[in-house]
Design an enzyme around this catalytic site. Structure first.
Site, mmCIF file in Angstrom:
data_model
loop_
_atom_site.group_PDB
_atom_site.id
_atom_site.type_symbol
_atom_site.label_atom_id
_atom_site.label_comp_id
_atom_site.label_asym_id
_atom_site.label_seq_id
_atom_site.Cartn_x
_atom_site.Cartn_y
_atom_site.Cartn_z
ATOM 1 N N ASN A 159 -9.163 60.360 17.543
ATOM 2 C CA ASN A 159 -9.575 60.377 16.332
ATOM 3 C C ASN A 159 -10.740 59.230 15.991
ATOM 4 O O ASN A 159 -11.817 59.323 15.608
ATOM 5 C CB ASN A 159 -8.374 59.999 15.028
ATOM 6 C CG ASN A 159 -7.601 61.381 15.079
ATOM 7 O OD1 ASN A 159 -8.086 62.648 15.428
ATOM 8 N ND2 ASN A 159 -6.441 61.170 14.457
ATOM 9 N N SER A 160 -10.314 58.125 16.352
ATOM 10 C CA SER A 160 -10.994 56.940 16.338
ATOM 11 C C SER A 160 -12.477 57.009 17.150
ATOM 12 O O SER A 160 -13.694 56.718 16.686
ATOM 13 C CB SER A 160 -10.540 55.571 16.447
ATOM 14 O OG SER A 160 -9.409 55.384 15.876
ATOM 15 N N GLY A 220 -6.731 55.547 8.729
ATOM 16 C CA GLY A 220 -6.850 54.007 9.565
ATOM 17 C C GLY A 220 -7.738 54.365 10.780
ATOM 18 O O GLY A 220 -8.321 53.436 11.047
ATOM 19 N N ASP A 221 -7.311 55.657 11.528
ATOM 20 C CA ASP A 221 -8.163 56.117 12.706
ATOM 21 C C ASP A 221 -9.671 56.009 12.297
ATOM 22 O O ASP A 221 -10.372 55.506 13.187
ATOM 23 C CB ASP A 221 -7.671 57.019 13.182
ATOM 24 C CG ASP A 221 -6.225 57.321 13.360
ATOM 25 O OD1 ASP A 221 -5.516 56.411 13.723
ATOM 26 O OD2 ASP A 221 -5.816 58.443 13.642
ATOM 27 N N SER A 222 -10.019 56.427 11.306
ATOM 28 C CA SER A 222 -11.614 56.740 11.000
ATOM 29 C C SER A 222 -12.084 55.177 10.484
ATOM 30 O O SER A 222 -13.195 54.912 10.919
ATOM 31 C CB SER A 222 -11.545 57.387 9.465
ATOM 32 O OG SER A 222 -10.932 58.817 9.852
#
Length: 368
Positions: free
Chosen positions: A91-92, A319-321
């Site tokens: 995702n990140s 959070g991942d973003s």
């Protein structure tokens, strides 16, 4: 004639801008490599009682136990589900790629099965511009993650399956080593501690030798509690550490420091590290409360720009973003406040859509 001349000048200026943007994008090629657990998210809006039924808490992430094996089929049977390419690190990396807007800007490494879910993951990542280097394991299905969403809160239950079968031999392959050598920054999640610590240590050693930033995420409370030894092996290599408020509190408690997050951030930043050329940077996000950043003996609070609650669709992946946006700035040597601003921007965009999918349009974000 004057109109024609003005138009001509305007066109020339546009060509210069295009040339400049192309040059910038070339410089961002091979920026970031991420290693983690590629999972296909099976996401559904569920009734509140599902949390109790499966023994999970909102805003948590756990590994599937025997009692959760029926969860995945049950979700598909009882609710309309959405299949989304996931796994925290992937995702990140996808969000970093979106923020960079540079062809070949990011690479991602992990293990999948040889099945339709793996094909979906590959297609989604490559569509977003990420260069994936998957180890394919014919003996195990691609990992999945049940995402139970209720009133914008979510709980994650990961069945790692093939993701748990990653082998360092794949990391040592010519293809992956070429990517490792080319990139300017490496990012890994704590979730990978349950999979291949030796791969993380190898990447840490590479970053140490080449003076590249090695970035890491605490990822989940259970890792801090039950995988403390491998985490302690990896932490000395970490130059940039991410975590949310609950992970930060758990880490402070585990270290015997208490749960004052500013103190935890400072003490975490001061833990022994191998690359003395880089001071450790610690970032603790706290949802809509200010992010805490510890660096060079000082903790700074960074306010999160408000997002209209009516526009928030799904906080899964905020959070991942944030990490993706932050790393996109950090790899360009942006100052910490600018990296935080980029992280908050990426997170604010993602929470306004369902699932963790980079928007189809380029970010309307201007780097300072």
């Amino acid at each position: 004639k004057q109109h024609s001349s003005t138009t001509s000048k305007r066109r020339e200026r546009t060509q210069e801008e295009i040339s400049f943007e192309h040059t910038m994008a070339e410089g961002l090629k091979d920026s970031i490599l991420g290693i983690g657990n590629p999972l296909l998210d099976i996401s559904a809006e569920v009734k509140e009682e599902e949390f109790e039924r499966w023994g999970v808490k909102p805003a948590s992430a756990i590994l599937a136990e025997e009692k959760h094996q029926a969860l995945y089929a049950q979700l598909v049977k009882d609710y309309p589900v959405e299949y989304i390419a996931g796994g925290a690190c992937q995702n990140s990396i996808r969000l970093a790629q979106w923020m960079l807007q540079a062809e070949g800007g990011t690479h991602y490494v992990g293990c999948v099965g040889k099945d339709e879910f793996a094909a979906q993951l590959r297609t989604a990542a490559e569509k977003d511009g990420v260069r994936v280097h998957y180890l394919e394991d014919a003996d195990h299905p691609t990992g999945t993650c049940a995402v139970l969403v209720h009133e914008k809160e979510r709980s994650l239950v990961a069945n790692l399956a093939a993701a748990n079968c990653y082998k360092k031999a794949h990391l040592d392959s010519d293809e992956v080593q070429a990517a490792v050598a080319a990139v300017k920054l490496v990012y890994a999640t704590g979730f990978f501690l349950t999979v291949s610590v030796e791969s993380l240590l190898s990447l840490g050693e590479h970053c140490l030798k080449e003076n590249k930033p090695f970035c890491f995420n605490l990822s989940a409370e259970f890792l801090i509690d039950f995988f403390a030894d491998p985490m302690q092996q990896v932490l000395p290599y970490v130059d940039v550490l991410f975590g949310n408020e609950s992970e930060a509190a758990a880490f402070g408690k585990k270290q015997g420091w208490g749960e004052d997050l500013k103190e935890v951030a400072l003490k975490t930043a001061a833990l022994p590290k191998k690359n003395t050329a880089r001071e450790r940077l610690v970032i603790f996000t706290q949802g809509k409360a200010p992010a805490l950043v510890a660096y060079k003996g000082v903790v700074t609070e960074y306010a999160v720009p408000p997002v209209d609650p009516a526009t928030i669709v799904d906080t899964n992946g905020a959070g991942d973003s944030f990490v993706g946006g932050f790393l996109a700035g950090y790899v360009q040597h942006k100052e910490v406040p600018e990296c935080v601003r980029a992280g908050n921007y990426a997170a604010s965009r993602i929470i306004q859509i369902s699932g963790i999918k980079p928007p189809s349009t380029a970010p309307d974000f201007t780097w300072a």
